[in-house]
Design an enzyme around this catalytic site. Structure first.
Site, short mmCIF file in Angstrom:
data_model
loop_
_atom_site.label_atom_id
_atom_site.label_comp_id
_atom_site.label_asym_id
_atom_site.label_seq_id
_atom_site.Cartn_x
_atom_site.Cartn_y
_atom_site.Cartn_z
N ASP A 66 0.82 -1.21 0.00
CA ASP A 66 0.00 0.00 0.00
C ASP A 66 0.86 1.26 0.00
OD1 ASP A 66 -2.27 -1.51 -0.06
OD2 ASP A 66 -2.94 -1.03 1.98
N GLY A 67 2.01 1.23 0.68
CA GLY A 67 2.90 2.39 0.72
C GLY A 67 3.40 2.78 -0.66
N ASN A 140 -3.84 8.99 1.50
CA ASN A 140 -4.45 8.43 2.71
C ASN A 140 -4.91 9.49 3.70
OD1 ASN A 140 -4.66 5.68 2.46
ND2 ASN A 140 -2.96 5.17 3.81
N ASP A 141 -3.94 10.31 4.17
CA ASP A 141 -4.29 11.22 5.26
C ASP A 141 -3.27 12.31 5.47
OD1 ASP A 141 -2.17 9.90 6.65
OD2 ASP A 141 -3.57 8.39 7.38
#
Length: 287
Positions: A66-67, A140-141
């Site tokens: 995911d990174g 993501n955030d």
């Protein structure tokens, strides 16, 4: 409808054990199909400033976890280039395609059998002394927190110019729907359908227990003020990969970015199946 792919880009996390063999397999196949390609290798901390691609791209393979997708998404945001996220290792929330499935997924995409999942980004502008000094985008955030462990900081929050409250907490997470399964979920936040156009405002361990998570309409602007008299240094992190130091009285203006990221869907499993598997939801009497 048949999709034409003339040029592909491989973004690979070469710290993963099987990355080079997968690069070789995909590269050989693309050559057989007379598709030009280049490889962007990640060998350390992801850094968009080192990202290079001089040619128009029809499709991007993100090879890693995911990174790697987070890095690829930020680098290509707004270019309308579909990303085929291939997982090397255990299945991730974003990487729905396993390394054994990449060829099938690629051919189904070219044949028009796989659609795209459009995902929103979080846009952050840092205001200092009345002017914007830096801007970021996160897949993501965005997280405002202390640079140490378990240090309470003081933040004030407004949503579309309406005061929401003052927070004494370890920090605040503002996540996209995609990022709602990441740090925000670990901090007790809700899980959103990844194709929603909303943001999650989630305090981290708030001193006042009545401070709750809020799901915010994507058209709203969230403003976070770093108050004076902090007992710890305050930092902004984007996707857990970018770190920017903040100062007292800095303001962060956080909203949904006008740019989006396109992920190629898998027909083997969807978001809810991945969610059920990752979170061990049995759906039976032992759930």
């Amino acid at each position: 409808m048949q999709r034409e792919v003339k040029y592909a880009l491989l973004v690979a996390n070469c710290l993963k054990e099987k990355a080079e063999s997968l690069i070789s397999d995909i590269g050989s196949y693309l050559q057989e199909q007379k598709i030009f390609y280049t490889v962007n290798r990640i060998t350390g901390k992801p850094d968009i400033s080192s990202f290079s691609n001089k040619n128009p791209v029809d499709l991007v393979f993100s090879l890693g976890g995911d990174g790697t997708v987070l890095y690829t998404a930020r680098a290509l945001a707004g270019l309308n280039v579909p990303i085929l996220a291939v997982n090397i290792g255990s299945l991730g929330f974003i990487t729905e395609v396993t390394r054994e499935e990449w060829k099938e997924a690629f051919e189904k995409y070219r044949s028009g059998l796989l659609g795209l999942s459009e995902r929103v980004l979080v846009q952050v502008s840092v205001e200092r002394n009345g002017r914007i000094i830096r801007s970021f985008e996160g897949f993501n955030d965005a997280v405002v927190a202390s640079d140490g462990i378990s240090k309470v900081i003081r933040l004030s929050v407004e949503i579309s110019d309406t005061p929401v409250g003052k927070y004494r907490a370890d920090g605040i997470i503002v996540s996209s729907p995609t990022g709602s399964t990441a740090y925000s979920a670990a901090a007790g936040g809700p899980i959103l359908d990844p194709e929603m156009e909303a943001l999650v405002l989630n305090p981290i361990c708030p001193f006042t227990l009545s401070n709750r998570t809020i799901v915010v309409n994507g058209d709203r602007c969230i403003t976070i003020l770093v108050e004076r008299d902090q007992r710890a240094k305050v930092i902004l992190t984007i996707d857990g990969q970018i770190v920017f130091p903040l100062e007292p009285e800095d303001k962060l203006h956080i909203r949904r970015s006008p740019r989006k990221v396109s992920l190629i869907r898998s027909d083997r499993r969807n978001f809810y199946e991945v969610l059920r598997t990752k979170l061990n939801w049995s759906g039976g009497p032992d759930a």
